[in-house]
Design a protein around this motif. Structure first.
Motif, PDB file in Angstrom:
ATOM      1  N   ALA A  11       0.844  -1.196   0.000  1.00  0.00           N
ATOM      2  CA  ALA A  11       0.000   0.000   0.000  1.00  0.00           C
ATOM      3  C   ALA A  11       0.876   1.241   0.000  1.00  0.00           C
ATOM      4  O   ALA A  11       1.672   1.445   0.909  1.00  0.00           O
ATOM      5  CB  ALA A  11      -0.919   0.001   1.216  1.00  0.00           C
TER       6      ALA A  11
ATOM      7  N   LYS B 246       0.334   7.331   0.001  1.00  0.00           N
ATOM      8  CA  LYS B 246      -0.695   8.273  -0.443  1.00  0.00           C
ATOM      9  C   LYS B 246      -1.937   7.591  -1.019  1.00  0.00           C
ATOM     10  O   LYS B 246      -2.880   8.265  -1.407  1.00  0.00           O
ATOM     11  CB  LYS B 246      -0.111   9.231  -1.469  1.00  0.00           C
ATOM     12  CG  LYS B 246       0.948  10.140  -0.870  1.00  0.00           C
ATOM     13  CD  LYS B 246       1.480  11.101  -1.904  1.00  0.00           C
ATOM     14  CE  LYS B 246       2.539  12.001  -1.285  1.00  0.00           C
ATOM     15  NZ  LYS B 246       3.089  12.943  -2.258  1.00  0.00           N
ATOM     16  N   ASP B 247      -1.950   6.281  -1.082  1.00  0.00           N
ATOM     17  CA  ASP B 247      -3.096   5.538  -1.618  1.00  0.00           C
ATOM     18  C   ASP B 247      -4.123   5.377  -0.502  1.00  0.00           C
ATOM     19  O   ASP B 247      -3.870   4.690   0.478  1.00  0.00           O
ATOM     20  CB  ASP B 247      -2.640   4.172  -2.125  1.00  0.00           C
ATOM     21  CG  ASP B 247      -3.742   3.403  -2.832  1.00  0.00           C
ATOM     22  OD1 ASP B 247      -4.926   3.790  -2.729  1.00  0.00           O
ATOM     23  OD2 ASP B 247      -3.404   2.405  -3.488  1.00  0.00           O
TER      24      ASP B 247
ATOM     25  N   HIS C 143      -3.814  -3.882  -3.382  1.00  0.00           N
ATOM     26  CA  HIS C 143      -2.651  -3.004  -3.460  1.00  0.00           C
ATOM     27  C   HIS C 143      -1.575  -3.532  -4.408  1.00  0.00           C
ATOM     28  O   HIS C 143      -0.857  -2.739  -5.024  1.00  0.00           O
ATOM     29  CB  HIS C 143      -2.103  -2.703  -2.062  1.00  0.00           C
ATOM     30  CG  HIS C 143      -2.992  -1.757  -1.331  1.00  0.00           C
ATOM     31  ND1 HIS C 143      -3.656  -2.116  -0.192  1.00  0.00           N
ATOM     32  CD2 HIS C 143      -3.363  -0.487  -1.615  1.00  0.00           C
ATOM     33  CE1 HIS C 143      -4.392  -1.087   0.205  1.00  0.00           C
ATOM     34  NE2 HIS C 143      -4.234  -0.092  -0.645  1.00  0.00           N
TER      35      HIS C 143
ATOM     36  N   ARG D  34      -2.825  -2.299  -7.671  1.00  0.00           N
ATOM     37  CA  ARG D  34      -2.685  -0.854  -7.810  1.00  0.00           C
ATOM     38  C   ARG D  34      -1.217  -0.444  -7.982  1.00  0.00           C
ATOM     39  O   ARG D  34      -0.918   0.550  -8.636  1.00  0.00           O
ATOM     40  CB  ARG D  34      -3.317  -0.141  -6.616  1.00  0.00           C
ATOM     41  CG  ARG D  34      -4.835  -0.285  -6.620  1.00  0.00           C
ATOM     42  CD  ARG D  34      -5.488   0.238  -5.369  1.00  0.00           C
ATOM     43  NE  ARG D  34      -5.402   1.676  -5.192  1.00  0.00           N
ATOM     44  CZ  ARG D  34      -6.181   2.575  -5.793  1.00  0.00           C
ATOM     45  NH1 ARG D  34      -7.102   2.188  -6.659  1.00  0.00           N
ATOM     46  NH2 ARG D  34      -6.038   3.862  -5.547  1.00  0.00           N
ATOM     47  N   LEU D  35      -0.306  -1.204  -7.416  1.00  0.00           N
ATOM     48  CA  LEU D  35       1.113  -0.896  -7.504  1.00  0.00           C
ATOM     49  C   LEU D  35       1.733  -1.376  -8.819  1.00  0.00           C
ATOM     50  O   LEU D  35       2.607  -0.718  -9.384  1.00  0.00           O
ATOM     51  CB  LEU D  35       1.843  -1.539  -6.317  1.00  0.00           C
ATOM     52  CG  LEU D  35       3.307  -1.225  -6.124  1.00  0.00           C
ATOM     53  CD1 LEU D  35       3.533   0.273  -5.934  1.00  0.00           C
ATOM     54  CD2 LEU D  35       3.837  -1.983  -4.908  1.00  0.00           C
TER      55      LEU D  35
ATOM     56  N   PHE E  77       0.119   4.588 -10.685  1.00  0.00           N
ATOM     57  CA  PHE E  77      -0.155   5.454  -9.542  1.00  0.00           C
ATOM     58  C   PHE E  77      -1.576   6.005  -9.590  1.00  0.00           C
ATOM     59  O   PHE E  77      -1.812   7.206  -9.499  1.00  0.00           O
ATOM     60  CB  PHE E  77       0.897   6.564  -9.450  1.00  0.00           C
ATOM     61  CG  PHE E  77       2.298   6.015  -9.529  1.00  0.00           C
ATOM     62  CD1 PHE E  77       2.881   5.448  -8.423  1.00  0.00           C
ATOM     63  CD2 PHE E  77       2.995   6.027 -10.723  1.00  0.00           C
ATOM     64  CE1 PHE E  77       4.154   4.902  -8.507  1.00  0.00           C
ATOM     65  CE2 PHE E  77       4.264   5.485 -10.813  1.00  0.00           C
ATOM     66  CZ  PHE E  77       4.854   4.920  -9.699  1.00  0.00           C
TER      67      PHE E  77
ATOM     68  N   TRP F 124      -3.943   6.267  -7.572  1.00  0.00           N
ATOM     69  CA  TRP F 124      -4.410   7.117  -6.470  1.00  0.00           C
ATOM     70  C   TRP F 124      -4.062   8.581  -6.696  1.00  0.00           C
ATOM     71  O   TRP F 124      -4.692   9.461  -6.135  1.00  0.00           O
ATOM     72  CB  TRP F 124      -3.846   6.629  -5.133  1.00  0.00           C
ATOM     73  CG  TRP F 124      -2.358   6.527  -5.119  1.00  0.00           C
ATOM     74  CD1 TRP F 124      -1.469   7.473  -4.725  1.00  0.00           C
ATOM     75  CD2 TRP F 124      -1.582   5.406  -5.546  1.00  0.00           C
ATOM     76  NE1 TRP F 124      -0.186   7.021  -4.873  1.00  0.00           N
ATOM     77  CE2 TRP F 124      -0.219   5.742  -5.375  1.00  0.00           C
ATOM     78  CE3 TRP F 124      -1.881   4.142  -6.039  1.00  0.00           C
ATOM     79  CZ2 TRP F 124       0.828   4.879  -5.687  1.00  0.00           C
ATOM     80  CZ3 TRP F 124      -0.836   3.291  -6.345  1.00  0.00           C
ATOM     81  CH2 TRP F 124       0.493   3.655  -6.181  1.00  0.00           C
ATOM     82  N   GLU F 125      -3.054   8.862  -7.536  1.00  0.00           N
ATOM     83  CA  GLU F 125      -2.680  10.251  -7.818  1.00  0.00           C
ATOM     84  C   GLU F 125      -3.658  10.934  -8.765  1.00  0.00           C
ATOM     85  O   GLU F 125      -3.679  12.147  -8.854  1.00  0.00           O
ATOM     86  CB  GLU F 125      -1.266  10.316  -8.395  1.00  0.00           C
ATOM     87  CG  GLU F 125      -0.213   9.953  -7.366  1.00  0.00           C
ATOM     88  CD  GLU F 125       1.205  10.029  -7.930  1.00  0.00           C
ATOM     89  OE1 GLU F 125       1.369  10.291  -9.144  1.00  0.00           O
ATOM     90  OE2 GLU F 125       2.131   9.815  -7.142  1.00  0.00           O
TER      91      GLU F 125
END
Length: 107
Positions: A35, A38-39, A66, A69-70, A101, A103-104
């Motif tokens: 994780a 910032k996520d 995660h 997501r990574l 990324f 989450w950005e």
């Protein structure tokens, strides 16, 4: 930071030996090692459900969410071959739908 050359943070990828009780008990320990700080997404399932390997051979364990997501932000990364096929397919399937990324950009 060049997102295409992003690699696993060596401090996060350190493997804790079995029986090592010196691991710090911090608020961060409630989330899996994959994780990103910032996520905001919460973990899904076991924190060691899968392992990713970056292009330099560094490994990081994490929950399926995660890891998925990574993965898009790690150039040359893959799911460890010993991860059960169902979990690996889930990670690759989810990762395929995400930008690096995520989450950005609010995903």
């Amino acid at each position: 930071m060049n997102h295409m050359n992003h690699s696993l943070d060596a401090s996060k990828s350190r493997r804790i030996a079995a029986g090592d009780t010196a691991a710090p008990a911090t608020a961060r320990s409630v989330r899996c090692p994959a994780a990103a700080a910032k996520d905001p997404a919460p973990c899904e399932g076991p924190h060691d459900a899968a392992t990713l390997i970056d292009r330099h051979g560094r490994e990081i364990a994490g929950c399926v969410l995660h890891c998925a997501r990574l993965l898009p932000g790690l150039d040359g990364a893959r799911v460890h071959p010993f991860v059960p096929a169902g979990q690996a397919l889930e990670i690759y399937s989810r990762a395929r739908e995400l930008p690096p990324f995520a989450w950005e950009v609010g995903r």
